[in-house]
Design an enzyme around this catalytic site. Structure first.
Site, PDB file in Angstrom:
ATOM      1  N   PRO A   1       0.820  -1.223   0.000  1.00  0.00           N
ATOM      2  CA  PRO A   1       0.000   0.000   0.000  1.00  0.00           C
ATOM      3  C   PRO A   1       0.851   1.269   0.000  1.00  0.00           C
ATOM      4  O   PRO A   1       0.343   2.361  -0.230  1.00  0.00           O
ATOM      5  CB  PRO A   1      -0.830  -0.121   1.284  1.00  0.00           C
ATOM      6  CG  PRO A   1      -0.252  -1.230   2.077  1.00  0.00           C
ATOM      7  CD  PRO A   1       0.581  -2.071   1.167  1.00  0.00           C
TER       8      PRO A   1
ATOM      9  N   GLU B   1       1.906  -7.537   9.319  1.00  0.00           N
ATOM     10  CA  GLU B   1       1.948  -6.100   9.594  1.00  0.00           C
ATOM     11  C   GLU B   1       2.970  -5.374   8.727  1.00  0.00           C
ATOM     12  O   GLU B   1       3.001  -4.171   8.674  1.00  0.00           O
ATOM     13  CB  GLU B   1       2.237  -5.846  11.073  1.00  0.00           C
ATOM     14  CG  GLU B   1       0.988  -5.578  11.889  1.00  0.00           C
ATOM     15  CD  GLU B   1       0.017  -6.744  11.875  1.00  0.00           C
ATOM     16  OE1 GLU B   1       0.483  -7.908  11.925  1.00  0.00           O
ATOM     17  OE2 GLU B   1      -1.187  -6.503  11.802  1.00  0.00           O
TER      18      GLU B   1
ATOM     19  N   ARG C   1      -3.694  -8.852 -20.230  1.00  0.00           N
ATOM     20  CA  ARG C   1      -4.665  -8.568 -21.281  1.00  0.00           C
ATOM     21  C   ARG C   1      -4.122  -7.626 -22.354  1.00  0.00           C
ATOM     22  O   ARG C   1      -4.722  -7.467 -23.408  1.00  0.00           O
ATOM     23  CB  ARG C   1      -5.989  -8.053 -20.702  1.00  0.00           C
ATOM     24  CG  ARG C   1      -5.900  -6.776 -19.941  1.00  0.00           C
ATOM     25  CD  ARG C   1      -7.194  -6.472 -19.220  1.00  0.00           C
ATOM     26  NE  ARG C   1      -8.277  -6.114 -20.130  1.00  0.00           N
ATOM     27  CZ  ARG C   1      -8.316  -4.999 -20.839  1.00  0.00           C
ATOM     28  NH1 ARG C   1      -7.342  -4.119 -20.758  1.00  0.00           N
ATOM     29  NH2 ARG C   1      -9.330  -4.745 -21.641  1.00  0.00           N
TER      30      ARG C   1
ATOM     31  N   ASP D   1     -10.722   0.449 -24.292  1.00  0.00           N
ATOM     32  CA  ASP D   1     -11.082   0.373 -22.881  1.00  0.00           C
ATOM     33  C   ASP D   1     -11.104   1.702 -22.175  1.00  0.00           C
ATOM     34  O   ASP D   1     -10.400   2.609 -22.553  1.00  0.00           O
ATOM     35  CB  ASP D   1     -10.009  -0.369 -22.072  1.00  0.00           C
ATOM     36  CG  ASP D   1      -9.840  -1.748 -22.520  1.00  0.00           C
ATOM     37  OD1 ASP D   1     -10.806  -2.303 -22.998  1.00  0.00           O
ATOM     38  OD2 ASP D   1      -8.714  -2.225 -22.370  1.00  0.00           O
TER      39      ASP D   1
HETATM   40  N1  ADE Z   1      -0.937  -4.965   0.091  1.00  0.00           N
HETATM   41  C1  ADE Z   1      -1.895  -4.591   0.968  1.00  0.00           C
HETATM   42  N2  ADE Z   1      -2.667  -3.628   0.460  1.00  0.00           N
HETATM   43  C2  ADE Z   1      -2.199  -3.372  -0.796  1.00  0.00           C
HETATM   44  C3  ADE Z   1      -2.571  -2.483  -1.838  1.00  0.00           C
HETATM   45  N3  ADE Z   1      -3.591  -1.638  -1.706  1.00  0.00           N
HETATM   46  N4  ADE Z   1      -1.864  -2.497  -2.978  1.00  0.00           N
HETATM   47  C4  ADE Z   1      -0.823  -3.336  -3.128  1.00  0.00           C
HETATM   48  N5  ADE Z   1      -0.418  -4.200  -2.195  1.00  0.00           N
HETATM   49  C5  ADE Z   1      -1.100  -4.226  -1.042  1.00  0.00           C
END
Ligand code: ADE
Length: 245
Positions: free
Chosen positions: A88, A115, A152, A167
């Site tokens: 994230p 975590e 794709r 697309d």
């Molecule tokens: N791991 C946990 N959440 C994630 C996300 N939003 N994008 C990529 N990897 C992740």
């Protein structure tokens, strides 16, 4: 295209990669997906892959060593492989990046869990990717998204060449509305224009609807989209018609 996926849960990939377009692309050899269990690169009788965080705190941290060893084993075979950490904290994934990655021949996707992941893994990756501003239980679903989006675009995968061109996002706009039979579903009629047989008029209608939809739902995309003079005129007209200038 080869995808090597480093994960603690290879089984999570089985169903998504077996069916439909990705399943067919694998059978036809257009993509190859290798699932590598990080645990196989862990040391000791118990093959431990996580440990407590230095400095204290909740949860467990994925150890650097098994992941880095997994990456190094791949790189020793193909030093040109491009290593991506799914996290994230990465750069938000956009269609432009998907297109760039589809030009490469070998991607290595590292799926984090728990975590977090020992910071030193970052020294061994080429880029970090986030699939959206939300937190998943791990990088696995994010890796599936990346494999899908990249695959794709690989010639032959979609079957109908050029299909990816229309697309949403690929031209910087959302896609126009689509319809199939019946013409009339409980009073909801297919727009007459699409039944007209006038292909040029249909193309113009579709462009206008793509512009309308993008302006209504994702005006942020219009800033970057490649727009002709005619497109800009249509947008002005749409804005005028909605009374927001
Ligand atoms: N791991 C946990 N959440 C994630 C996300 N939003 N994008 C990529 N990897 C992740």
């Amino acid at each position: 295209m080869i995808f090597d996926i480093l994960t603690l849960f290879p089984e999570m990939f089985h169903s998504p990669l077996e069916h439909s377009i990705l399943g067919k692309a694998r059978k036809e050899g257009l993509i190859k997906v290798n699932l590598i269990n990080i645990r196989d690169h862990a040391e000791g009788r118990h093959r431990v892959t996580d440990d407590y965080p230095y400095g204290g705190g909740k949860g467990m941290i994925m150890k650097a060593e098994p992941i880095i060893k997994g990456v190094q084993a791949i790189m020793s075979e193909d030093p040109g492989a491009w290593v991506i950490l799914m996290t994230p904290q990465g750069t938000p994934l956009k269609q432009e990046a998907v297109k760039r990655l589809a030009q490469l021949s070998h991607l290595v996707l590292i799926c984090g869990r728990y975590e977090g992941i020992d910071e030193r893994v970052r020294d061994f990756v080429n880029e970090e990717i986030c699939i959206g501003d939300y937190v998943l239980t791990g990088g696995e679903p994010a890796a599936v998204v990346l494999v899908d989006a990249v695959s794709r675009l690989i010639p032959g995968v979609l079957g109908h060449e050029g299909a990816a061109e229309d697309d949403s996002f690929s031209q910087g706009l959302l896609e126009y509305p689509q319809f199939t039979r019946p013409r009339d579903f409980e009073g909801r009629r297919v727009p007459e224009m699409l039944l007209s047989g006038d292909h040029q008029a249909i193309e113009r209608w579709r462009r206008r609807e793509a512009l309308r939809r993008t302006w209504e739902r994702r005006p942020d995309l219009l800033v970057k989209a490649k727009l002709s003079k005619e497109d800009l005129e249509i947008l002005e007209e749409l804005k005028g018609a909605s009374g927001s200038g």
